[in-house]
Scaffold this motif. Structure first.
Motif, PDB file in Angstrom:
ATOM      1  N   ASP A 201       0.863  -1.186  -0.123  1.00 53.89           N
ATOM      2  CA  ASP A 201      -0.087  -0.047  -0.154  1.00 53.89           C
ATOM      3  C   ASP A 201       0.933   1.235  -0.084  1.00 53.89           C
ATOM      4  O   ASP A 201       0.553   2.173  -0.623  1.00 53.89           O
ATOM      5  N   ALA A 202       2.128   1.097   0.750  1.00 53.09           N
ATOM      6  CA  ALA A 202       3.105   2.272   0.961  1.00 53.09           C
ATOM      7  C   ALA A 202       3.394   2.649  -0.617  1.00 53.09           C
ATOM      8  O   ALA A 202       3.686   3.951  -1.126  1.00 53.09           O
ATOM      9  N   GLU A 203       3.901   1.587  -1.365  1.00 57.57           N
ATOM     10  CA  GLU A 203       4.489   1.555  -2.483  1.00 57.57           C
ATOM     11  C   GLU A 203       3.437   2.413  -3.621  1.00 57.57           C
ATOM     12  O   GLU A 203       3.710   2.863  -4.614  1.00 57.57           O
ATOM     13  N   LEU A 204       2.145   1.944  -3.388  1.00 53.98           N
ATOM     14  CA  LEU A 204       1.227   2.313  -4.378  1.00 53.98           C
ATOM     15  C   LEU A 204       0.941   3.706  -3.993  1.00 53.98           C
ATOM     16  O   LEU A 204       0.698   4.765  -4.823  1.00 53.98           O
ATOM     17  N   LEU A 205       0.956   4.278  -2.594  1.00 54.66           N
ATOM     18  CA  LEU A 205       0.868   5.762  -2.289  1.00 54.66           C
ATOM     19  C   LEU A 205       1.915   6.417  -2.803  1.00 54.66           C
ATOM     20  O   LEU A 205       1.790   7.553  -3.345  1.00 54.66           O
ATOM     21  N   LYS A 206       3.402   6.046  -2.904  1.00 56.05           N
ATOM     22  CA  LYS A 206       4.284   6.715  -3.358  1.00 56.05           C
ATOM     23  C   LYS A 206       4.221   6.693  -4.870  1.00 56.05           C
ATOM     24  O   LYS A 206       4.487   7.900  -5.496  1.00 56.05           O
ATOM     25  N   GLU A 207       3.729   5.837  -5.769  1.00 55.89           N
ATOM     26  CA  GLU A 207       3.499   5.955  -7.148  1.00 55.89           C
ATOM     27  C   GLU A 207       2.218   7.084  -7.507  1.00 55.89           C
ATOM     28  O   GLU A 207       2.483   7.806  -8.441  1.00 55.89           O
ATOM     29  N   ALA A 208       1.016   7.112  -6.506  1.00 55.74           N
ATOM     30  CA  ALA A 208       0.276   8.023  -6.835  1.00 55.74           C
ATOM     31  C   ALA A 208       0.746   9.593  -6.493  1.00 55.74           C
ATOM     32  O   ALA A 208       0.614  10.564  -6.988  1.00 55.74           O
ATOM     33  N   LEU A 209       1.605   9.765  -5.422  1.00 57.82           N
ATOM     34  CA  LEU A 209       2.219  11.073  -5.042  1.00 57.82           C
ATOM     35  C   LEU A 209       2.995  11.513  -6.239  1.00 57.82           C
ATOM     36  O   LEU A 209       3.075  12.454  -6.599  1.00 57.82           O
ATOM     37  N   MET A 210       3.923  10.521  -6.905  1.00 62.86           N
ATOM     38  CA  MET A 210       4.816  10.974  -8.069  1.00 62.86           C
ATOM     39  C   MET A 210       4.026  11.328  -9.195  1.00 62.86           C
ATOM     40  O   MET A 210       4.585  12.302  -9.999  1.00 62.86           O
ATOM     41  N   THR A 211       2.686  10.865  -9.271  1.00 64.37           N
ATOM     42  CA  THR A 211       1.953  11.326 -10.218  1.00 64.37           C
ATOM     43  C   THR A 211       0.626  11.947 -10.136  1.00 64.37           C
ATOM     44  O   THR A 211      -0.479  11.591 -10.685  1.00 64.37           O
ATOM     45  N   LEU A 212       0.774  12.698  -9.013  1.00 65.60           N
ATOM     46  CA  LEU A 212      -0.529  13.404  -8.289  1.00 65.60           C
ATOM     47  C   LEU A 212      -1.510  13.961  -9.224  1.00 65.60           C
ATOM     48  O   LEU A 212      -2.597  13.945  -9.103  1.00 65.60           O
ATOM     49  N   PHE A 213      -0.806  14.425 -10.572  1.00 59.99           N
ATOM     50  CA  PHE A 213      -1.818  15.372 -11.318  1.00 59.99           C
ATOM     51  C   PHE A 213      -2.256  14.962 -12.657  1.00 59.99           C
ATOM     52  O   PHE A 213      -2.545  15.597 -13.522  1.00 59.99           O
ATOM     53  N   GLU A 214      -1.934  13.733 -12.697  1.00 65.23           N
ATOM     54  CA  GLU A 214      -2.621  13.013 -13.938  1.00 65.23           C
ATOM     55  C   GLU A 214      -3.849  12.934 -13.845  1.00 65.23           C
ATOM     56  O   GLU A 214      -4.422  12.263 -12.924  1.00 65.23           O
ATOM     57  N   ASN A 215      -4.590  12.976 -15.068  1.00 67.14           N
ATOM     58  CA  ASN A 215      -6.026  12.899 -15.073  1.00 67.14           C
ATOM     59  C   ASN A 215      -6.693  13.870 -14.275  1.00 67.14           C
ATOM     60  O   ASN A 215      -7.943  13.546 -13.490  1.00 67.14           O
TER      61      ASN A 215
END
Length: 281
Positions: A201-215
């Motif tokens: 879940d933490a790795e998924l959060l990390k990916e979400a933060l890196m691409t925070l403004f996509e879509n």
């Protein structure tokens, strides 16, 4: 799913160019600012974007926007009722086990086990609160922001009128010319153990933060107007590391720039004795 390895801290530096990062509905939807003129983005706004990204990445989200609903549910109550296990526990009313209820909800939805959630619906005798391990601070700009307001008009009346334009054709659009915002957050291990928030879940959060403004594009935030410029990610080996979150966030050295034009105008560095170096992305 593996247990969280240790406490996590993270910091993002986000640029905003001719966009409204977070409008204040009590102030004509102008970009949020504090009394000193620095721009702000609320934690709720940031969590909304994280939820959207997790949803894009395949995660199950409980608090969905109406325009992004992927299960046909029009309310939180309807979404909770659509979960058979949760509905069965809710139907027990006063005999419901709140711990079991929380475990079902955390297992089902990513944002519940990450941010927590209060399950309190009209007519129910059961109210369950889940405290999540992921906390987000109010983001603040590195320098005072310039808010530009532009008068706009519609090309057509909403309703038929006689002679000329109706009053509702006039409007105002607000934007920040340029600013860099600092977003801070952390993941608490003790709370993660209670909700089941895992290392995956933490790795998924990390990916979400890196691409925070996509879509995330809108008329107030055109495509490319907001960008994650740099991200610092600390994965500690301990549940309670020697360096607290406060010390880590205060260890940044940032030169304040008068009327910055680009992210590179800022000289940003970080150093703290006794703390592991972050992953810089």
């Amino acid at each position: 799913m593996s247990n969280l390895k240790g406490k996590i801290d993270f910091t993002l530096f986000v640029s905003v160019t001719n966009a409204n990062p977070n409008g204040d509905p009590l102030n004509g939807n102008r970009p949020r600012t504090n009394l000193d003129g620095y721009g702000e983005i609320s934690p709720e706004c940031i969590k909304r974007k994280i939820r959207n990204r997790i949803q894009d990445l395949g995660g199950k989200i409980f608090v969905q926007s109406d325009d992004r609903s992927d299960d046909g549910c029009a309310s939180l109550r309807e979404r909770a009722d659509n979960c058979a296990e949760l509905k069965e526990e809710m139907d027990k009313k006063k005999n419901a086990d709140k711990n079991v209820f929380a475990q079902i909800a955390c297992k089902k939805w990513y944002d519940v086990r990450a941010f927590g959630q209060v399950f309190a619906f009209k007519g129910d005798s059961v109210s369950v609160g889940v405290r999540g391990p992921v906390s987000i601070h109010t983001a603040a700009s590195l320098s005072p922001v310039d808010v530009i307001s532009t008068q706009i008009t519609k090309s057509v009346n909403s309703e038929p009128v006689k002679g000329g334009k109706a009053s509702d054709t006039m409007g105002v659009r607000h934007r920040v010319e340029f600013a860099v915002y600092k977003i801070m957050g952390s993941v608490n291990v003790q709370l993660a153990e209670k909700t089941g928030f895992s290392q995956e879940d933490a790795e998924l959060l990390k990916e979400a933060l890196m691409t925070l403004f996509e879509n995330d594009a809108s008329s107030a935030r055109p495509e490319g107007s907001m960008d994650v410029c740099r991200m610092y990610w600390w994965q500690h080996n301990e549940k309670v590391p020697t360096a607290s979150s406060g010390k880590i966030q205060k260890a940044f050295s940032i030169n304040e720039v008068d009327r910055p034009k680009k992210f590179e105008d800022y000289d940003i560095s970080w150093s703290l004795d006794g703390c592991a170096d972050p992953e810089i992305i």
